[in-house]
Every structure is written in structure tokens, then in C-alpha cells.
Design a protein around this motif. Structure first.
Motif, PDB file in Angstrom:
ATOM      1  N   THR A 155      30.979  37.745  57.492  1.00 29.56           N
ATOM      2  CA  THR A 155      30.091  36.755  56.912  1.00 29.56           C
ATOM      3  C   THR A 155      30.456  35.381  57.467  1.00 29.56           C
ATOM      4  O   THR A 155      31.454  35.236  58.187  1.00 29.56           O
ATOM      5  N   HIS A 156      29.683  34.372  57.096  1.00 28.31           N
ATOM      6  CA  HIS A 156      29.840  33.043  57.673  1.00 28.31           C
ATOM      7  C   HIS A 156      29.994  32.019  56.549  1.00 28.31           C
ATOM      8  O   HIS A 156      29.313  32.094  55.520  1.00 28.31           O
ATOM      9  N   ILE A 157      30.882  31.050  56.770  1.00 26.75           N
ATOM     10  CA  ILE A 157      31.188  30.015  55.784  1.00 26.75           C
ATOM     11  C   ILE A 157      31.108  28.672  56.484  1.00 26.75           C
ATOM     12  O   ILE A 157      31.667  28.492  57.579  1.00 26.75           O
ATOM     13  N   PHE A 158      30.448  27.717  55.846  1.00 32.57           N
ATOM     14  CA  PHE A 158      30.225  26.411  56.467  1.00 32.57           C
ATOM     15  C   PHE A 158      31.287  25.418  56.005  1.00 32.57           C
ATOM     16  O   PHE A 158      31.649  25.352  54.819  1.00 32.57           O
ATOM     17  N   THR A 159      31.772  24.627  56.960  1.00 24.42           N
ATOM     18  CA  THR A 159      32.687  23.524  56.687  1.00 24.42           C
ATOM     19  C   THR A 159      32.104  22.236  57.269  1.00 24.42           C
ATOM     20  O   THR A 159      31.390  22.272  58.282  1.00 24.42           O
TER      21      THR A 159
ATOM     22  N   GLY B 271      32.071  22.946  61.152  1.00 22.60           N
ATOM     23  CA  GLY B 271      30.837  23.716  61.203  1.00 22.60           C
ATOM     24  C   GLY B 271      31.013  25.124  60.633  1.00 22.60           C
ATOM     25  O   GLY B 271      31.794  25.355  59.704  1.00 22.60           O
ATOM     26  N   TRP B 272      30.273  26.065  61.213  1.00 28.23           N
ATOM     27  CA  TRP B 272      30.308  27.440  60.708  1.00 28.23           C
ATOM     28  C   TRP B 272      31.579  28.134  61.154  1.00 28.23           C
ATOM     29  O   TRP B 272      31.945  28.113  62.318  1.00 28.23           O
ATOM     30  N   CYS B 273      32.235  28.784  60.205  1.00 31.36           N
ATOM     31  CA  CYS B 273      33.399  29.631  60.472  1.00 31.36           C
ATOM     32  C   CYS B 273      33.058  31.055  60.045  1.00 31.36           C
ATOM     33  O   CYS B 273      32.135  31.290  59.251  1.00 31.36           O
ATOM     34  N   HIS B 274      33.816  31.991  60.555  1.00 30.40           N
ATOM     35  CA  HIS B 274      33.475  33.400  60.388  1.00 30.40           C
ATOM     36  C   HIS B 274      34.626  34.128  59.697  1.00 30.40           C
ATOM     37  O   HIS B 274      35.790  33.997  60.099  1.00 30.40           O
TER      38      HIS B 274
ATOM     39  N   ARG C 153      37.100  30.341  64.067  1.00 30.40           N
ATOM     40  CA  ARG C 153      36.056  29.372  64.385  1.00 30.40           C
ATOM     41  C   ARG C 153      34.988  29.958  65.293  1.00 30.40           C
ATOM     42  O   ARG C 153      33.849  29.526  65.278  1.00 30.40           O
TER      43      ARG C 153
ATOM     44  N   LYS D  46      31.466  34.532  47.419  1.00 29.57           N
ATOM     45  CA  LYS D  46      30.529  33.423  47.542  1.00 29.57           C
ATOM     46  C   LYS D  46      30.132  32.872  46.180  1.00 29.57           C
ATOM     47  O   LYS D  46      29.969  31.655  46.016  1.00 29.57           O
TER      48      LYS D  46
ATOM     49  N   GLU E 232      32.639  22.554  48.406  1.00 30.60           N
ATOM     50  CA  GLU E 232      32.402  22.264  49.806  1.00 30.60           C
ATOM     51  C   GLU E 232      33.748  22.155  50.520  1.00 30.60           C
ATOM     52  O   GLU E 232      34.661  21.482  50.034  1.00 30.60           O
TER      53      GLU E 232
END
Length: 351
Positions: free
Chosen positions: A189-193, A197-200, A219, A294, A302
Motif C-alpha cells: 500500500t502507499h502512504i503520503f508524507t 511524497g508517497w512512500c510504500h 521511498r 489506515k 499527517e
């Protein structure tokens, strides 16, 4: 030769009753169904009618039937071809069957064959439509596309299509099992920072006791980090190569079909199975884990940077494995369900 008396009785002017077929001949020479002592004529006919010959009679059989029809006509018995075929047990269409002569295949023009070969050498990936367009543009002649296709087929110039593999599919919808280290489910899945930016996040979960056996955050979603997460989990749980029949279940993502992932599967002698496309419920165990992380972590805050997200994920996973109650386990903590496991933050998780 056939005798009319054997086919239709001793006289064509006296009524003739066939008890085995349930038919009666009238004075006009026609046959009509009637009841017999055995019961309904349809039942009798169904039991006594012989199966029609499926093989084509051909010209020789047709001549014989026409000869018989002519002999009957001389005796003032007018019998149609359809009725004769029913009596003799042949399909009427087979009487007119005649084998077709094979079509003559003409040799293609040598000049056109050479031109097609030159176009293929210049554009190896072109199909028949594009080749036909090039020839039409260069020569000013509108060739039939089927003609071009015939030339390519006869000379074996087709572009070989990549064989479609048959992946081992998961059987059934449920992903849980009653044995520890029998089936692991993996997904990403993907998580935004804000800063990075997007991390996996890739995670592996045991389908028996819901224990998260391995995870990694990165990253870049390169193909190697999924195989690395799997190998870290195998080493952490002391699973020797080719020692168990561990099954790895995943979806049809490209990272799970990569060379690096398959090398790990082959090295340890594992069995990989893919879920049916568009059937995420077959991988419901890991999907439910992503929903939990999630709902309880990612959507509630955030993350400023990659390091901030990694630390928060590590703390929540430790809580998930040790103290969080699981409804599927009777609201027991996972550590009390299978106390033999010890949660360790993987040193290679930060990548």
C-alpha cells in the motif's frame, strides 16, 4: 434387390398395419399413425425406430435408392425420397452429399514475397495491416490484406506472441488457515508524507494468527524491496530453504511477479499462488490489516517526513502484534493467542 411387398405388405391396395412401428397404410398408399395393442404409437415408434446412419451415403448409395424408388413407381407405388430415407435409416441430406475437391493453392508472386520480406526486415513489429499500408504507399498497388497474411503464414514470418502463462490460482475465497506458518499473505500500500511524497509499505501476515511476520517501508517501489521483505521475514522466523511447504499468497501486481521475488520463492522452496483477478476477498487477511492501519493511524494524522511515518508505523505494528485485540481471535490479544512469537522491528525495514 428390394421387393415392394417386403417393404409395404402383400398388396398395396389392402390396408397394412405395422404393429412394430404403429403405422397403417391407407387406400391412397399413404401411411398414418395408429394405436397398437402395445399402447401409444409414439412410444412404440420410439422403442422400435433404429438409429439413422450418420455416415454419408454418397453417389453410390443415392443411385441405389433412386433405383428402388423407380422400381416402386413401376408397381404404382409413389414413395418420396424422404420416406425411403426414413425407412432405410439414412439422413436425407446424406443422399446428396458429395466430397468437395481440395482447393488449389496458387503460388504467390515471387516479387511480392520479396517485397513483403523487405518490409518485415525494416519493421519487424508491423502486422499485416501496416505491411499492406507500406506496400500500398511504396508501390501504389492496393493488395488484399488476406493475400499479405497468406504470404506471411506460408513463410513462417509471424511475430511470435509471448505465451500466456497459467498462474497457480488461489482456491476458494477465504484466506485463513488453521496452521501457523502454513500460508502468508503479502501486499503493498502507499502512504503520503509532506516532505518525501508517497512512500510504500509492504507487509506479510500469517493467515492463521494474524501475526505480521514482516514489513518494509521504502521511498521507491522497486521490484527488489518486496523480495527483500519476504526474505527478511523468512530469516527472522528461522525458516530454512526448502524445509517447509509455506504458501505465499499475493495479488497480480508486477512486483510479485518480478525476477527478484521469484528468486526468493525458488531459493526457499516456497509455493506462490495468485488470487483471481478482481477478487480481493481471496487476499482478505492482508487487505483487512491495511484497512486497520489506515483507519487507526494513517487517516488520523499527517506525516511530516519519511522518518516520521516510519517511526509511527513501527510503533503501531508493535501494538498490533502484542496488545491490540482481534475480533477474529475472540477479542484476544495476539500475543496470548500464540505466545511463542516475539515481535522484532526488522533492521532492514528502513530503506
Amino acid at each position: 434387390s428390394y421387393s415392394p411387398s417386403l417393404l409395404f405388405g402383400t398388396s398395396c391396395y389392402t390396408p397394412f398395419v405395422s404393429t412394430d412401428r404403429g403405422l397403417v397404410q391407407t387406400k391412397t398408399g399413404k401411411f398414418k399413425p395408429t394405436l397398437t395393442p402395445l399402447g401409444n404409437w409414439r412410444i412404440v415408434c420410439g422403442e422400435c425406430r433404429t438409429k439413422k446412419n450418420q455416415n454419408p451415403v454418397g453417389q453410390q448409395g443415392r443411385d441405389r435408392i433412386l433405383t428402388l424408388q423407380g422400381a416402386l413407381k413401376e408397381d404404382n407405388i409413389d414413395v418420396s425420397m424422404r420416406k425411403l430415407c426414413n425407412i432405410l435409416g439414412y439422413h436425407r441430406s446424406n443422399i446428396y452429399y458429395a466430397p468437395k475437391a481440395p482447393k488449389k493453392v496458387s503460388n504467390p508472386d515471387a516479387r511480392l514475397v520479396e517485397n513483403v520480406r523487405k518490409v518485415i526486415e525494416r519493421f519487424p513489429a508491423y502486422g499485416t495491416r501496416r505491411i499492406n499500408w507500406v506496400l500500398r504507399k511504396e508501390e501504389g498497388v492496393a493488395y488484399n490484406r488476406k493475400r499479405i497474411h497468406r504470404i506471411i503464414t506460408m513463410n513462417g514470418w509471424q511475430c511470435r506472441k509471448r505465451p500466456s502463462g497459467h498462474r497457480p490460482r488461489a482456491k476458494g475465497l477465504r484466506s485463513d488457515t488453521s496452521l501457523v506458518n502454513h500460508r502468508w499473505a503479502i501486499d503493498m500500500t502507499h502512504i503520503f508524507t509532506k516532505k518525501d511524497g508517497w512512500c510504500h509499505l509492504v507487509a506479510l501476515i500469517d493467515c492463521c494468527d494474524r501475526y505480521l511476520v514482516g514489513w518494509r517501508v521504502t521511498r521507491s517501489g522497486s521490484e527488489g524491496f518486496c523480495g527483500g521483505a519476504l526474505e527478511d521475514a523468512l530469516l527472522r522466523h528461522h525458516i530454512e530453504p526448502k524445509s517447509t511447504g509455506l504458501v505465499i499468497r499475493s495479488d497480480n501486481g508486477l512486483v510479485f511477479g518480478s525476477k527478484r521475488f521469484h528468486e526468493t520463492i525458488t531459493k526457499y522452496g516456497l509455493f506462490q499462488e495468485y488470487i483471481t483477478p478482481y477478487t480481493p476477498e481471496q487476499n482478505g487477511m492482508i487487505e483487512r490489516f491495511f484497512r486497520s492501519i489506515k483507519e487507526e493511524l494513517v487517516w488520523q494524522r499527517e506525516f511530516e517526513s519519511f522518518d516520521d511515518g516510519y517511526n509511527a508505523i513501527a510503533d503501531w505494528i508493535q501494538h498490533y502484534n502484542e496488545t491490540r485485540p482481534h475480533m477474529a481471535l475472540g477479542y484476544c490479544q495476539r500475543s496470548s493467542y500464540s505466545p511463542g512469537r516475539v515481535m522484532v522491528i526488522p533492521p532492514g525495514a528502513l530503506a
